[in-house]
Write a protein that holds these residues in place. Sequence first.
Motif, PDB file in Angstrom:
ATOM      1  N   GLN A 279       0.817  -1.213   0.000  1.00 10.51           N
ATOM      2  CA  GLN A 279       0.000   0.000   0.000  1.00 10.51           C
ATOM      3  C   GLN A 279       0.854   1.267   0.000  1.00 10.51           C
ATOM      4  O   GLN A 279       0.366   2.356   0.312  1.00 10.51           O
ATOM      5  N   ARG A 280       2.116   1.155  -0.368  1.00  9.69           N
ATOM      6  CA  ARG A 280       3.002   2.313  -0.326  1.00  9.69           C
ATOM      7  C   ARG A 280       2.560   3.460  -1.230  1.00  9.69           C
ATOM      8  O   ARG A 280       2.692   4.632  -0.842  1.00  9.69           O
ATOM      9  N   PRO A 281       2.027   3.203  -2.436  1.00  9.85           N
ATOM     10  CA  PRO A 281       1.523   4.340  -3.238  1.00  9.85           C
ATOM     11  C   PRO A 281       0.434   5.130  -2.519  1.00  9.85           C
ATOM     12  O   PRO A 281       0.384   6.362  -2.630  1.00  9.85           O
ATOM     13  N   LEU A 282      -0.424   4.449  -1.776  1.00  7.07           N
ATOM     14  CA  LEU A 282      -1.463   5.145  -1.016  1.00  7.07           C
ATOM     15  C   LEU A 282      -0.844   5.989   0.102  1.00  7.07           C
ATOM     16  O   LEU A 282      -1.276   7.117   0.354  1.00  7.07           O
ATOM     17  N   ALA A 283       0.173   5.429   0.789  1.00  4.21           N
ATOM     18  CA  ALA A 283       0.835   6.180   1.859  1.00  4.21           C
ATOM     19  C   ALA A 283       1.469   7.459   1.320  1.00  4.21           C
ATOM     20  O   ALA A 283       1.416   8.514   1.969  1.00  4.21           O
ATOM     21  N   VAL A 284       2.064   7.380   0.127  1.00  4.98           N
ATOM     22  CA  VAL A 284       2.681   8.559  -0.494  1.00  4.98           C
ATOM     23  C   VAL A 284       1.618   9.607  -0.824  1.00  4.98           C
ATOM     24  O   VAL A 284       1.777  10.803  -0.520  1.00  4.98           O
ATOM     25  N   ALA A 285       0.514   9.177  -1.464  1.00  7.88           N
ATOM     26  CA  ALA A 285      -0.545  10.120  -1.856  1.00  7.88           C
ATOM     27  C   ALA A 285      -1.152  10.808  -0.644  1.00  7.88           C
ATOM     28  O   ALA A 285      -1.391  12.024  -0.648  1.00  7.88           O
ATOM     29  N   ILE A 286      -1.408  10.042   0.401  1.00 10.79           N
ATOM     30  CA  ILE A 286      -2.002  10.602   1.621  1.00 10.79           C
ATOM     31  C   ILE A 286      -1.057  11.626   2.249  1.00 10.79           C
ATOM     32  O   ILE A 286      -1.485  12.706   2.682  1.00 10.79           O
ATOM     33  N   PHE A 287       0.220  11.315   2.290  1.00 13.48           N
ATOM     34  CA  PHE A 287       1.218  12.239   2.843  1.00 13.48           C
ATOM     35  C   PHE A 287       1.241  13.548   2.067  1.00 13.48           C
ATOM     36  O   PHE A 287       1.225  14.645   2.654  1.00 13.48           O
ATOM     37  N   LEU A 288       1.267  13.475   0.736  1.00 14.70           N
ATOM     38  CA  LEU A 288       1.340  14.680  -0.086  1.00 14.70           C
ATOM     39  C   LEU A 288       0.101  15.555   0.084  1.00 14.70           C
ATOM     40  O   LEU A 288       0.200  16.786   0.195  1.00 14.70           O
ATOM     41  N   LEU A 289      -1.085  14.938   0.117  1.00 13.75           N
ATOM     42  CA  LEU A 289      -2.313  15.708   0.298  1.00 13.75           C
ATOM     43  C   LEU A 289      -2.301  16.471   1.621  1.00 13.75           C
ATOM     44  O   LEU A 289      -2.622  17.664   1.673  1.00 13.75           O
ATOM     45  N   SER A 290      -1.919  15.789   2.695  1.00 13.76           N
ATOM     46  CA  SER A 290      -1.920  16.410   4.021  1.00 13.76           C
ATOM     47  C   SER A 290      -0.886  17.528   4.119  1.00 13.76           C
ATOM     48  O   SER A 290      -1.171  18.615   4.643  1.00 13.76           O
ATOM     49  N   VAL A 291       0.319  17.277   3.624  1.00  8.15           N
ATOM     50  CA  VAL A 291       1.392  18.262   3.745  1.00  8.15           C
ATOM     51  C   VAL A 291       1.109  19.490   2.886  1.00  8.15           C
ATOM     52  O   VAL A 291       1.380  20.633   3.303  1.00  8.15           O
ATOM     53  N   ILE A 292       0.561  19.297   1.700  1.00  9.38           N
ATOM     54  CA  ILE A 292       0.224  20.457   0.860  1.00  9.38           C
ATOM     55  C   ILE A 292      -0.865  21.292   1.527  1.00  9.38           C
ATOM     56  O   ILE A 292      -0.808  22.531   1.519  1.00  9.38           O
ATOM     57  N   GLY A 293      -1.856  20.627   2.135  1.00  7.27           N
ATOM     58  CA  GLY A 293      -2.899  21.359   2.844  1.00  7.27           C
ATOM     59  C   GLY A 293      -2.344  22.156   4.015  1.00  7.27           C
ATOM     60  O   GLY A 293      -2.670  23.330   4.210  1.00  7.27           O
ATOM     61  N   LEU A 294      -1.480  21.538   4.813  1.00  5.68           N
ATOM     62  CA  LEU A 294      -0.861  22.229   5.937  1.00  5.68           C
ATOM     63  C   LEU A 294       0.062  23.351   5.452  1.00  5.68           C
ATOM     64  O   LEU A 294       0.087  24.444   6.043  1.00  5.68           O
TER      65      LEU A 294
END
Length: 415
Positions: A279-294
């Motif tokens: 599930q590493r691609p999902l972990a990457v996508a989730i990280f990018l979404l959260s960090v860009i929002g913050l």
Amino acid sequence: MTTIKYPDGPFSGRPLLALLAVMALMLAAANLRGGLVVVGPLVQEIRDALQISSSGFSMLTTLPLICFGGMSICVPWLTRRCAPQFLAISGLLVISIGAGLRVTESYALVIAGTLLLGLAIALLNVLIPGLVKAFFPRKMGMMTGLYSVTLSLGAGLGVYLAVPLMNHFGSWRYPMVLWALFPLVSLLFWLPMLKAKGVGRPQNPVKVSLWRDGLAWSITFYMGLQSFFFYSMATWLPKMLIDTGLDAGQAGNATAMINLVSIPFNLFVPILAARMGSQRPLAVAIFLLSVIGLGGLWWDAAATPWLWASLIGAGGGGALSLALSFFVLRASNTAQATALSAMAQSIGYLLAAVGPFLLGMLKDLSGTWQLALLLLMMMQLIQFGCGWHAARAINVVPDQDKAGSALQKLKSPNR
């Protein structure tokens, strides 16, 4: 993507019972947040009726999180002595009793009801991932997604129905009563689950301990840090936006995007996770979404607050669903799934309780929200590292299995 084959569940060839099982799981999920969050919109009415201070009222929201952390670790012990379906039924009954006590005029009884509510919800929080694996081993992704969506919808209904019901009936107690009666309706779908074959109390129950498993710790911290992130944002995002010059209505509408946008991610992340070997691609996508929002909030929160809140909602919703997916995908059986869920949620909710306090303290010390947002971005980096490790296509190994493997190596004639 890699499609993983799983054995048939207890409802194979029994479509009616399978439908009842789906309804039972979803109704249980709907009861896990509504009775807690309903007090938020009714804060002034409850304070006036009970004649309590702000700190006294805060106990109604912080005590359940403490219960989540303390009770979660006890659930595997309970499942070795009682069938999980019986525990789920008991939990729903206790939720009803706890929610009922919260409509009384005695603050002591309200606190007692809050304590019961928190303990029962913690029980079901831990039980349901294991029951999903036991009931629907070939539909774990879809069922985890539906569970996650229903969890969010239950919380949303608790908030959005509170004031209309109070205004319609003329008392703040009526929306509270709704969440005392709803668990009783849910019981009608749970009683047939007692007949599910192969899901009762194990004949030779074995204690499953994962405290020395590195993968289990990665999942635990991933769960804890996503909870830290969600509860911190849910508590302070409106204030962050108001401090940038937005009015309360604009800040509230932007904050609502967190729950709204998270719903499709709640549904589809577990479905995708179940179809992946890693599930590493999902972990990457989730990280990018959260960090860009913050990062957007840190750069200019007032520029497009709805966009930053939407990205945070997408990342937060995806992280919660991925954490729930890890409970069933990284376990070999129901007992391991329950033990992993208990370990992750016991520590996870204690971390969640620290988040809002820590962010508020940083705001008081610095006078701005920049340090608090920087801390959240650093936490996201740690969360991503845990998710990267947890996303590998391997299962947790209980302590007793590790001990047996080590003993077998010692006895091996090749040594």
